[in-house]
Design an enzyme around this catalytic site. Structure first.
Site, PDB file in Angstrom:
ATOM      1  N   SER A 147       0.828  -1.218   0.000  1.00  0.00           N
ATOM      2  CA  SER A 147       0.000   0.000   0.000  1.00  0.00           C
ATOM      3  C   SER A 147       0.856   1.260   0.000  1.00  0.00           C
ATOM      4  O   SER A 147       2.003   1.259   0.453  1.00  0.00           O
ATOM      5  CB  SER A 147      -0.899   0.028   1.242  1.00  0.00           C
TER       6      SER A 147
HETATM    7  N1  SAH Z   1      -0.151  -5.528   3.878  1.00  0.00           N
HETATM    8  C1  SAH Z   1       0.645  -5.789   2.697  1.00  0.00           C
HETATM    9  C2  SAH Z   1      -0.038  -5.433   1.402  1.00  0.00           C
HETATM   10  C3  SAH Z   1      -1.233  -6.245   1.171  1.00  0.00           C
HETATM   11  S1  SAH Z   1      -1.664  -6.582  -0.494  1.00  0.00           S
HETATM   12  C4  SAH Z   1       1.984  -5.113   2.763  1.00  0.00           C
HETATM   13  O1  SAH Z   1       2.233  -4.335   3.700  1.00  0.00           O
HETATM   14  O2  SAH Z   1       2.805  -5.354   1.872  1.00  0.00           O
HETATM   15  C5  SAH Z   1      -2.948  -7.706  -0.106  1.00  0.00           C
HETATM   16  C6  SAH Z   1      -2.464  -9.074   0.237  1.00  0.00           C
HETATM   17  O3  SAH Z   1      -3.597  -9.817   0.674  1.00  0.00           O
HETATM   18  C7  SAH Z   1      -1.891  -9.820  -0.944  1.00  0.00           C
HETATM   19  O4  SAH Z   1      -0.613 -10.271  -0.648  1.00  0.00           O
HETATM   20  C8  SAH Z   1      -2.865 -10.981  -1.150  1.00  0.00           C
HETATM   21  O5  SAH Z   1      -2.249 -12.161  -1.599  1.00  0.00           O
HETATM   22  C9  SAH Z   1      -3.429 -11.137   0.242  1.00  0.00           C
HETATM   23  N2  SAH Z   1      -4.725 -11.821   0.319  1.00  0.00           N
HETATM   24  C10 SAH Z   1      -5.763 -11.778  -0.552  1.00  0.00           C
HETATM   25  N3  SAH Z   1      -6.788 -12.524  -0.103  1.00  0.00           N
HETATM   26  C11 SAH Z   1      -6.383 -13.064   1.084  1.00  0.00           C
HETATM   27  C12 SAH Z   1      -6.988 -13.939   2.029  1.00  0.00           C
HETATM   28  N4  SAH Z   1      -8.221 -14.424   1.866  1.00  0.00           N
HETATM   29  N5  SAH Z   1      -6.280 -14.274   3.135  1.00  0.00           N
HETATM   30  C13 SAH Z   1      -5.028 -13.800   3.327  1.00  0.00           C
HETATM   31  N6  SAH Z   1      -4.398 -12.986   2.458  1.00  0.00           N
HETATM   32  C14 SAH Z   1      -5.069 -12.614   1.361  1.00  0.00           C
END
Ligand code: SAH
Length: 246
Positions: A94
């Site tokens: 993000s």
């Molecule tokens: N917080 C992260 C950015 C998140 S991007 C950072 O600081 O880098 C969103 C993430 O959520 C992605 O890596 C994606 O694979 C994950 N994601 C999507 N659906 C999910 C689920 N059901 N459970 C866990 N992770 C999930």
């Protein structure tokens, strides 16, 4: 928590990175120098504090965590820009302001136990981990979970546990949580996450369909277990996918 306690290995890693001043015959940098230090301070002042983030602990954490070490090598020079960046597998880290805003909205305390859904690069986890006792974080994609876990370990972050799995279900064995941060957007608030929020706890979660506007919600549970929801701002996150998709 002090940088040297949580990130004792940061400087060693930095020394392994290309250092232009070496080629130009400038004096060798000391072990304490971080080539992105100025860019990171500027990021905090111009993108975060200037937009109204006031919690000094959040600002301090954003100043300390080396964001460039959470993005692929070819994105490092963009790490402190005012935007999200690709971390591979179609996922993004993000925008710095959103990380700071979500962290401030969660009102972290040093005794809190927190859950993050969507570990991604581990950056948001590293920021929040500075401000709470323990953080559990779940990532759906195994390569990202493994990489984030290794990265946090190498940086000396000791109070984070990364798990590979579907965060829609939360983390029942470790519940309840004072804080739940969700960094991928579902189209509704997952009921298991609401259940796993402690009375007095705060959940920060983007909700909405991918192409429609998503809203960042702050959901607070009072001591009687009633919830109050506040719409904070429109946002754009990658979708929360379910473990049984594909
Ligand atoms: N917080 C992260 C950015 C998140 S991007 C950072 O600081 O880098 C969103 C993430 O959520 C992605 O890596 C994606 O694979 C994950 N994601 C999507 N659906 C999910 C689920 N059901 N459970 C866990 N992770 C999930």
């Amino acid at each position: 928590m002090d940088l040297t306690t949580r990130f004792p290995f940061v400087w060693l890693i930095l020394m392994a990175l290309p250092w232009p001043s070496r080629c130009s015959g400038a004096p060798e940098p000391s072990l304490q120098q971080d080539p992105f230090d100025a860019a990171r301070s500027e990021m905090v002042t111009e993108q975060i504090a200037a937009r109204g983030i006031k919690d000094s602990n959040v600002l301090k954490a954003m100043r300390q965590v080396p964001r460039h070490l959470f993005v692929p090598m070819d994105e490092q020079r963009h790490a402190y820009e005012d935007r999200p960046l690709s971390i591979g597998y179609g996922q993004t880290i993000s925008q710095p302001y959103i990380v700071a805003l979500m962290t401030e909205l969660a009102r972290p305390k040093p005794t809190d136990r927190a859950l993050e859904v969507g570990t991604g690069s581990g950056y948001q986890a590293a920021v929040l981990a500075q401000l709470v006792a323990k953080l559990f974080t779940i990532e759906l994609l195994k390569p990202l979970a493994d990489e984030a876990s290794r990265r946090l370990h190498e940086l000396g972050v000791q109070n984070v546990v990364v798990r590979n799995g579907d965060g829609y279900a939360g983390w029942r064995e470790e519940a309840p949580f004072d804080i739940i941060l969700v960094t991928a957007a579902p189209d509704h608030v997952p009921p298991p996450l609401l259940e796993q929020l402690k009375p007095g706890g705060r959940m920060v979660i983007p909700v909405g369909h991918v192409l429609d506007a998503q809203e960042l919600l702050l959901i607070e549970k009072d001591t009687a277990g009633r919830t109050r929801t506040e719409n904070v701002i429109p946002v754009r996150f990658v979708p929360l996918r379910r473990g049984d998709e594909e």
